[in-house]
Design a protein around this motif. Structure first.
Motif, PDB file in Angstrom:
ATOM      1  N   LEU A   1       0.920  -1.166   0.074  1.00 24.55           N
ATOM      2  CA  LEU A   1      -0.044   0.040   0.102  1.00 24.55           C
ATOM      3  C   LEU A   1       1.018   1.307   0.064  1.00 24.55           C
ATOM      4  O   LEU A   1       0.577   2.154  -0.807  1.00 24.55           O
ATOM      5  N   SER A   2       2.082   1.263   0.948  1.00 22.51           N
ATOM      6  CA  SER A   2       2.892   2.235   0.742  1.00 22.51           C
ATOM      7  C   SER A   2       3.499   2.593  -0.408  1.00 22.51           C
ATOM      8  O   SER A   2       3.627   3.588  -0.968  1.00 22.51           O
ATOM      9  N   LEU A   3       4.274   1.363  -1.120  1.00 21.31           N
ATOM     10  CA  LEU A   3       4.595   1.502  -2.341  1.00 21.31           C
ATOM     11  C   LEU A   3       3.836   2.005  -3.639  1.00 21.31           C
ATOM     12  O   LEU A   3       4.165   2.863  -4.153  1.00 21.31           O
TER      13      LEU A   3
ATOM     14  N   ASP B   1      12.230   3.819  -2.588  1.00 20.23           N
ATOM     15  CA  ASP B   1      10.880   3.830  -1.766  1.00 20.23           C
ATOM     16  C   ASP B   1      10.969   2.442  -0.900  1.00 20.23           C
ATOM     17  O   ASP B   1      10.576   2.607   0.363  1.00 20.23           O
ATOM     18  N   THR B   2      11.296   1.346  -1.490  1.00 22.87           N
ATOM     19  CA  THR B   2      11.326   0.112  -0.583  1.00 22.87           C
ATOM     20  C   THR B   2      12.373   0.446   0.669  1.00 22.87           C
ATOM     21  O   THR B   2      11.879   0.031   1.405  1.00 22.87           O
TER      22      THR B   2
ATOM     23  N   ILE C   1      11.223  11.054   1.848  1.00 25.83           N
ATOM     24  CA  ILE C   1      11.652  10.600   3.165  1.00 25.83           C
ATOM     25  C   ILE C   1      13.030  10.657   3.234  1.00 25.83           C
ATOM     26  O   ILE C   1      13.689  10.823   3.844  1.00 25.83           O
ATOM     27  N   PHE C   2      13.716   9.998   1.830  1.00 28.66           N
ATOM     28  CA  PHE C   2      15.043   9.746   1.965  1.00 28.66           C
ATOM     29  C   PHE C   2      15.732  11.297   1.915  1.00 28.66           C
ATOM     30  O   PHE C   2      16.868  11.409   2.567  1.00 28.66           O
ATOM     31  N   SER C   3      15.156  12.382   1.155  1.00 27.80           N
ATOM     32  CA  SER C   3      15.569  13.563   1.242  1.00 27.80           C
ATOM     33  C   SER C   3      15.532  14.336   2.682  1.00 27.80           C
ATOM     34  O   SER C   3      16.557  14.939   2.910  1.00 27.80           O
ATOM     35  N   ILE C   4      14.529  13.872   3.341  1.00 28.83           N
ATOM     36  CA  ILE C   4      14.615  14.357   4.774  1.00 28.83           C
ATOM     37  C   ILE C   4      15.961  13.946   5.302  1.00 28.83           C
ATOM     38  O   ILE C   4      16.491  14.587   6.299  1.00 28.83           O
ATOM     39  N   ILE C   5      16.129  12.599   5.396  1.00 25.98           N
ATOM     40  CA  ILE C   5      17.212  11.984   6.147  1.00 25.98           C
ATOM     41  C   ILE C   5      18.272  12.600   5.889  1.00 25.98           C
ATOM     42  O   ILE C   5      19.238  12.921   6.492  1.00 25.98           O
TER      43      ILE C   5
END
Length: 360
Positions: free
Chosen positions: A22-24, A62-63, A231-235
């Motif tokens: 669902l998230s993917l 994403d995964t 999400i990766f960009s925030i990290i």
């Protein structure tokens, strides 16, 4: 540790997989919206050879992020595998339901905001997001309210939360795992899942795990932008801020990390000379232009006009009568030389200023 415990663990894995899928789906829909919203008409024609590579790399990023966010669910399943009773099973369903809705809703909200962030900075979230707190927060919020469709974003987010709530209720109440009669089949499922989970977290089967450098697919910045996610960009933004605010700004460490023994060696490389420079950094870096009698008598008619945060995107909404964004600047844009199609050297005012001043 019984056969029943193994079945319960597989049940947790199944719920984990459903949440992942669902998230993917949400990440994929967001990436497709980005393409059709921000790319030009010739995007697929000009980048057809890398589109499939973009989507696959995006899937890997994403995964990786989804697996990291869903780790608590896997940990709870592991606890049930070790210690299972009716009370802990009921508690697991409640925690799964609440955590899944919260984390997937949070991801959806960040993806929505990240799209609007691109309209201003032409990038995913980066170190500039900390300006929301460090600068005048109220002024930033007023700017967000006037410059972005806040109401529509909130309504879209509310609809997403409602759909997620409905989806997770069905997953937790109606879904049952297929009946498997032998314990070793359950064990095979667990082993395969662990292998796939570790692979997803790592994002790569090569020597190094998936990282920021893997995003450099093309000379087109928008292509590289599509492969990453909010999400990766925030990290990455937190990591960049940590380096910026930490000891990396120590002059001695900066020199040492770049293999210089002292500031003079760095300045010699900067100027491309081996001659000995002064010990005064200010003298070596800054020069005063000699007075020109010709310029004093013949004033220049070229004016260099630099503006803070005037996005090219918003010029599309300018209307002299109904939405005047330019004011007195409008007459100069109509009569002078005005260039709209260019990229700033860096994302961030101070970085671009440094490049303008130093020519680097």
């Amino acid at each position: 540790m019984s056969f029943l415990n193994l079945k319960i663990f597989v049940r947790g894995i199944t719920l984990f997989v459903y949440t992942y899928l669902l998230s993917l789906l949400i990440f994929t829909i967001n990436r497709l919206i980005l393409i059709f919203r921000f790319s030009n008409d010739s995007f697929f024609k000009d980048n057809g050879d890398v589109v499939s590579e973009i989507l696959f790399l995006g899937f890997r990023f994403d995964t990786k992020m989804i697996f990291i966010l869903l780790c608590p669910l896997l940990l709870i399943s592991l606890i049930l595998f070790i210690y299972k009773n009716e009370k802990t099973t009921f508690l697991f369903k409640k925690i799964y339901f609440g955590y899944s809705i919260f984390i997937v809703s949070l991801v959806s909200f960040l993806l929505l905001v990240d799209q609007q962030y691109y309209t201003y900075f032409q990038a995913h979230f980066n170190i500039l997001i900390f300006g929301f707190i460090e600068d005048d927060t109220l002024a930033v919020m007023r700017s967000m309210w006037t410059d972005h469709p806040v109401i529509r974003i909130l309504l879209a987010f509310a609809l997403i939360v409602f759909l997620l709530y409905s989806a997770f209720r069905k997953i937790t109440k109606k879904f049952e795992i297929p009946v498997i009669t032998t314990w070793y089949n359950y064990l095979i499922i667990v082993i395969v899942f662990i292998f796939l989970f570790v692979s997803g977290i790592r994002g790569s089967y090569s020597t190094f795990p998936l990282e920021k450098d893997d995003l450099n697919l093309s000379d087109n910045p928008f292509v590289n932008y599509l492969a990453s996610n909010a999400i990766f960009s925030i990290i990455t933004a937190f990591e960049d801020r940590s380096r910026t605010m930490g000891n990396d700004l120590d002059n001695g460490k900066l020199l040492s990390n770049n293999q210089y023994n002292n500031i003079q060696e760095a300045l010699q490389d900067y100027y491309g000379t081996r001659k000995k420079l002064t010990n005064d950094v200010n003298v070596d870096l800054f020069k005063n232009t000699d007075t020109s009698t010709f310029l004093a008598q013949n004033s220049p008619h070229v004016v260099f006009y630099q503006m803070e945060s005037m996005s090219n995107y918003y010029l599309n909404f300018h209307d002299k009568n109904t939405f005047n964004l330019l004011g007195e600047l409008e007459k100069h844009i109509e009569t002078d030389l005005f260039y709209r199609n260019f990229w700033s050297d860096e994302n961030g005012t101070i970085n671009t200023l440094e490049c303008l001043v130093t020519g680097v």
